[in-house]
Design a protein around this motif. Structure first.
Motif, PDB file in Angstrom:
ATOM      1  N   GLU A  25       0.920  -1.269  -0.004  1.00  0.00           N
ATOM      2  CA  GLU A  25       0.034   0.035   0.154  1.00  0.00           C
ATOM      3  C   GLU A  25       0.751   1.178   0.132  1.00  0.00           C
ATOM      4  O   GLU A  25       0.393   2.337  -0.327  1.00  0.00           O
ATOM      5  CB  GLU A  25      -1.033  -0.158   1.250  1.00  0.00           C
ATOM      6  N   ILE A  26       1.917   1.341   0.337  1.00  0.00           N
ATOM      7  CA  ILE A  26       2.853   2.390   0.391  1.00  0.00           C
ATOM      8  C   ILE A  26       3.960   2.439  -0.662  1.00  0.00           C
ATOM      9  O   ILE A  26       4.255   3.559  -1.003  1.00  0.00           O
ATOM     10  CB  ILE A  26       3.844   2.458   1.631  1.00  0.00           C
ATOM     11  N   LEU A  42      14.656  -0.470  -8.137  1.00  0.00           N
ATOM     12  CA  LEU A  42      14.024   0.777  -7.675  1.00  0.00           C
ATOM     13  C   LEU A  42      12.902   0.585  -6.708  1.00  0.00           C
ATOM     14  O   LEU A  42      12.102  -0.115  -6.862  1.00  0.00           O
ATOM     15  CB  LEU A  42      13.728   1.719  -8.645  1.00  0.00           C
ATOM     16  N   VAL A  43      13.037   1.347  -5.561  1.00  0.00           N
ATOM     17  CA  VAL A  43      11.989   1.229  -4.578  1.00  0.00           C
ATOM     18  C   VAL A  43      11.185   2.593  -4.377  1.00  0.00           C
ATOM     19  O   VAL A  43      11.989   3.424  -3.969  1.00  0.00           O
ATOM     20  CB  VAL A  43      12.307   0.894  -3.114  1.00  0.00           C
ATOM     21  N   VAL A  44      10.104   2.678  -4.872  1.00  0.00           N
ATOM     22  CA  VAL A  44       9.260   4.131  -5.112  1.00  0.00           C
ATOM     23  C   VAL A  44       7.915   4.090  -4.256  1.00  0.00           C
ATOM     24  O   VAL A  44       7.262   3.195  -4.416  1.00  0.00           O
ATOM     25  CB  VAL A  44       8.870   3.959  -6.672  1.00  0.00           C
ATOM     26  N   PRO A  45       7.968   5.275  -3.792  1.00  0.00           N
ATOM     27  CA  PRO A  45       6.668   5.432  -3.071  1.00  0.00           C
ATOM     28  C   PRO A  45       5.385   5.586  -3.901  1.00  0.00           C
ATOM     29  O   PRO A  45       5.634   6.262  -5.073  1.00  0.00           O
ATOM     30  CB  PRO A  45       6.966   6.493  -2.138  1.00  0.00           C
ATOM     31  N   ALA A  55      10.958  15.713   1.910  1.00  0.00           N
ATOM     32  CA  ALA A  55      10.745  15.182   2.827  1.00  0.00           C
ATOM     33  C   ALA A  55      10.105  16.071   3.843  1.00  0.00           C
ATOM     34  O   ALA A  55      10.754  16.988   4.134  1.00  0.00           O
ATOM     35  CB  ALA A  55      11.972  14.278   3.483  1.00  0.00           C
ATOM     36  N   THR A  56       9.268  15.224   4.684  1.00  0.00           N
ATOM     37  CA  THR A  56       8.368  16.034   5.734  1.00  0.00           C
ATOM     38  C   THR A  56       8.246  15.367   6.892  1.00  0.00           C
ATOM     39  O   THR A  56       8.266  13.821   6.868  1.00  0.00           O
ATOM     40  CB  THR A  56       6.980  17.010   5.478  1.00  0.00           C
ATOM     41  N   PRO A  57       7.859  15.696   8.174  1.00  0.00           N
ATOM     42  CA  PRO A  57       7.762  14.795   9.311  1.00  0.00           C
ATOM     43  C   PRO A  57       6.582  13.971   8.884  1.00  0.00           C
ATOM     44  O   PRO A  57       6.566  12.715   9.460  1.00  0.00           O
ATOM     45  CB  PRO A  57       7.444  15.870  10.246  1.00  0.00           C
ATOM     46  N   GLY A  64      10.590   5.515   6.073  1.00  0.00           N
ATOM     47  CA  GLY A  64      11.209   4.439   6.836  1.00  0.00           C
ATOM     48  C   GLY A  64      10.761   3.152   6.203  1.00  0.00           C
ATOM     49  O   GLY A  64      11.544   2.161   6.181  1.00  0.00           O
ATOM     50  N   HIS A  65       9.465   3.163   5.605  1.00  0.00           N
ATOM     51  CA  HIS A  65       8.910   1.964   5.249  1.00  0.00           C
ATOM     52  C   HIS A  65       9.956   1.626   3.782  1.00  0.00           C
ATOM     53  O   HIS A  65      10.255   0.449   3.372  1.00  0.00           O
ATOM     54  CB  HIS A  65       7.386   2.173   4.587  1.00  0.00           C
ATOM     55  N   LEU A  66      10.189   2.771   3.025  1.00  0.00           N
ATOM     56  CA  LEU A  66      11.190   2.263   1.848  1.00  0.00           C
ATOM     57  C   LEU A  66      12.529   1.720   2.062  1.00  0.00           C
ATOM     58  O   LEU A  66      13.015   0.800   1.618  1.00  0.00           O
ATOM     59  CB  LEU A  66      11.507   3.673   1.220  1.00  0.00           C
ATOM     60  N   LEU A  67      12.975   1.949   3.235  1.00  0.00           N
ATOM     61  CA  LEU A  67      14.458   1.669   3.778  1.00  0.00           C
ATOM     62  C   LEU A  67      14.049   0.133   4.123  1.00  0.00           C
ATOM     63  O   LEU A  67      14.789  -0.782   3.563  1.00  0.00           O
ATOM     64  CB  LEU A  67      14.795   2.290   4.997  1.00  0.00           C
TER      65      LEU A  67
END
Length: 118
Positions: A25-26, A42-45, A55-57, A64-67
């Motif tokens: 889902e992310i 490639l890992v893509v949001p 990037a924002t809070p 974090g999910h990408l990593l």
């Protein structure tokens, strides 16, 4: 929301072909069409934002999910520390090699890599 001017948004939407190795889902992870190593994914949001500079809070969970996904994909590809490991890279800006302006994380492995890169 699919941005018609963004190749990664179009891949995520299924409008363009890609060899997908993971999706949730992310994010979506797929093989790079111009690989720089035997394994280059490639890992893509799914959410479109141009680069790490955006990037924002509120995007902390996505980042974090990408990593975590990058590590899972690398291990699924056999790129464990015992087998030489892998490199993760996020390019931010055209001067350092970013050519698609949708944040993406490269997972590279399967060959020796020197330091510094580039």
């Amino acid at each position: 929301m699919t941005r018609t001017d963004c190749i990664f948004c179009r891949i995520i939407a299924g409008e363009l072909p890609a060899t997908v190795v993971h999706q949730d889902e992310i994010c979506v992870a797929f093989r790079d069409i111009n690989p720089q190593a035997p394994v280059h994914i490639l890992v893509v949001p799914r959410e479109h934002f141009a680069s790490l500079d955006e990037a924002t809070p509120e995007r902390r969970e996505t980042l974090g999910h990408l990593l975590v996904t990058a590590a899972r994909v690398a291990n699924a590809e056999g790129l464990t520390e015992k087998r030489g490991g892998y490199r993760t890279v996020i390019n931010t800006g055209p001067g350092v090699g970013q050519s698609v302006f949708h944040l993406h994380l490269h997972v590279l492995g399967g060959r020796p890599m020197s330091w510094p890169p580039g």
